[in-house]
Motif scaffolding. Structure first.
Motif, PDB file in Angstrom:
ATOM      1  N   GLU A  80       0.811  -1.216   0.000  1.00 21.21           N
ATOM      2  CA  GLU A  80       0.000   0.000   0.000  1.00 21.21           C
ATOM      3  C   GLU A  80       0.848   1.272   0.000  1.00 21.21           C
ATOM      4  N   ARG A 109      -7.580   1.404   6.535  1.00 16.01           N
ATOM      5  CA  ARG A 109      -7.082   0.638   7.680  1.00 16.01           C
ATOM      6  C   ARG A 109      -5.676   0.116   7.411  1.00 16.01           C
ATOM      7  N   MET A 110      -4.896   0.882   6.681  1.00 16.31           N
ATOM      8  CA  MET A 110      -3.539   0.447   6.319  1.00 16.31           C
ATOM      9  C   MET A 110      -2.620   1.660   6.351  1.00 16.31           C
TER      10      MET A 110
END
Length: 390
Positions: A336, A387-388
């Protein structure tokens, strides 16, 4: 147009000439204004949404993810390690020292916290980087392309990083001005700035690679000089010094730093980890951040091909960009974050900037407006909804 023409504007007889830096800053002013407007708008959009959901915009920008590690190093030095239940060991030795060192210096001079000092450094560095990017773009394609290039860099989907207490703005500033020095054959400046870039981030080695490639080409043309050799010696010194220092501290001079990175699941495996991750991601449902990372990284590879085959920039620009792309694509871990790793690779935007200056104004406005919407929206998503890690 030569570099000498760019740096020495003509003056009428009897009129005092304008200093080079002031003339350069004057030419870059429109680009810097657009860049500041883009980043300010993106930050305000984020702040508005953060207040709406009851979160602090300053905390999001100053202490999210890696920012917290940098401010901890600035306050307490190295030595902090996290041990996770799954066996992962994360050491702060993975983070290069220049940025936290500057944060500590700012807090020693100004009555501000480490997070605020980090934001001030990042914002100033982003402005310096934008100016340097304008210089490089102007030398290669002229002012119109340079202005669009800077604006595009400020409107990338992941450009919210340029408003955060992260190291990408600092490294990009050193990289852009080092490339500018290479294009004007100022070897000592190029090597010194490359050394500072190498102390800023792991992928700062790309700047040293650009310097060494330019030096090798000059030597091939039998243009050797003391300044050239000195620049070549300085360029990798920052990166090598920190890697060796970590290695000695860990008891393995050559492999200690890479063992630290391996603890963060970050390693150079020639793209095997990336391919496995993409394969698994495509087999089932995935998070939006991963899909965006794949899209942006793929776009980066395509833009590099266009840069190399169509634009054909000078060797140091091509080498610098190519090394950044290779490190991003062929490194595993934190998929990510790959768009962020490409953020310093501003020459990737040259084909787009060049094309937009030739396009109809209406088409260019539509493209830039769409990119702005994506940038502001994705910045909000990355810091408040994802959420990363960014």
């Amino acid at each position: 147009m030569s570099a000498e023409t760019l740096d020495r504007p003509a003056s009428p007889a009897g009129v005092r000439s304008v200093p080079r830096w002031r003339a350069s800053l004057h030419r870059a002013a429109p680009a810097l204004g657009l860049f500041a407007a883009a980043r300010l708008t993106g930050t305000l959009v984020l702040a508005g949404w953060a207040w709406h959901i009851g979160r602090s915009p300053r905390a999001l920008l100053a202490s999210s993810w890696d920012s917290d590690w940098y401010t901890r190093i600035a306050a307490h030095g190295y030595g902090h390690t996290l041990h996770w239940p799954d066996g992962v060991v994360q050491s702060d030795l993975a983070f290069f020292p220049l940025y936290p060192g500057l944060v500590r210096a700012v807090t020693a001079v100004l009555p501000v916290t480490g997070g605020t000092a980090g934001l001030l450094l990042s914002w100033l560095s982003a402005g310096a980087a934008a100016w340097g990017i304008h210089r490089v773009g102007e030398r290669l394609y002229g002012r119109p392309t340079a202005v669009v290039l800077v604006l595009l860099w400020g409107l990338l989907p992941h450009s919210i990083v340029l408003s955060m207490a992260y190291t990408e703005p600092l490294m990009t500033a050193f990289a852009a001005w080092s490339l500018d020095a290479l294009l004007t054959r100022r070897w000592l400046w190029a090597g010194t700035l490359a050394a500072l870039a190498g102390l800023s981030r792991p992928n700062g080695i790309a700047v040293a690679a650009a310097v060494l490639a330019a030096v090798a080409y000059a030597l091939w043309r039998r243009e050797g000089s003391r300044r050239l050799w000195a620049g070549a010696a300085l360029a990798p010194a920052g990166w090598l010094s920190y890697v060796l220092w970590v290695g000695v501290r860990r008891g393995d001079p050559l492999g200690g730093y890479f063992a630290v990175q391996d603890g963060w699941t970050s390693r150079f495996d020639f793209g095997v980890g990336t391919l496995v991750f993409v394969r698994d991601m495509l087999r089932g449902p995935t998070q939006f951040g991963f899909a965006m990372a794949l899209l942006i990284t793929g776009a980066g590879v395509l833009l590099f091909a266009l840069l190399a085959l169509v634009e054909r920039p000078p060797l140091p620009v091509l080498v610098y960009t190519g090394v950044l792309v290779v490190i991003t694509v062929c490194g595993s871990g934190f998929f990510e974050s790959k768009p962020r790793f490409l953020l310093p690779a501003f020459p990737l935007l040259l084909p787009v900037a060049h094309a937009l200056t030739k396009a109809r104004p209406r088409a260019a406005i539509v493209v830039i407006t769409a990119l702005a919407g994506l940038s502001f929206g994705y910045g909000v998503y990355a810091l408040t909804l994802a959420r990363m890690a960014l």
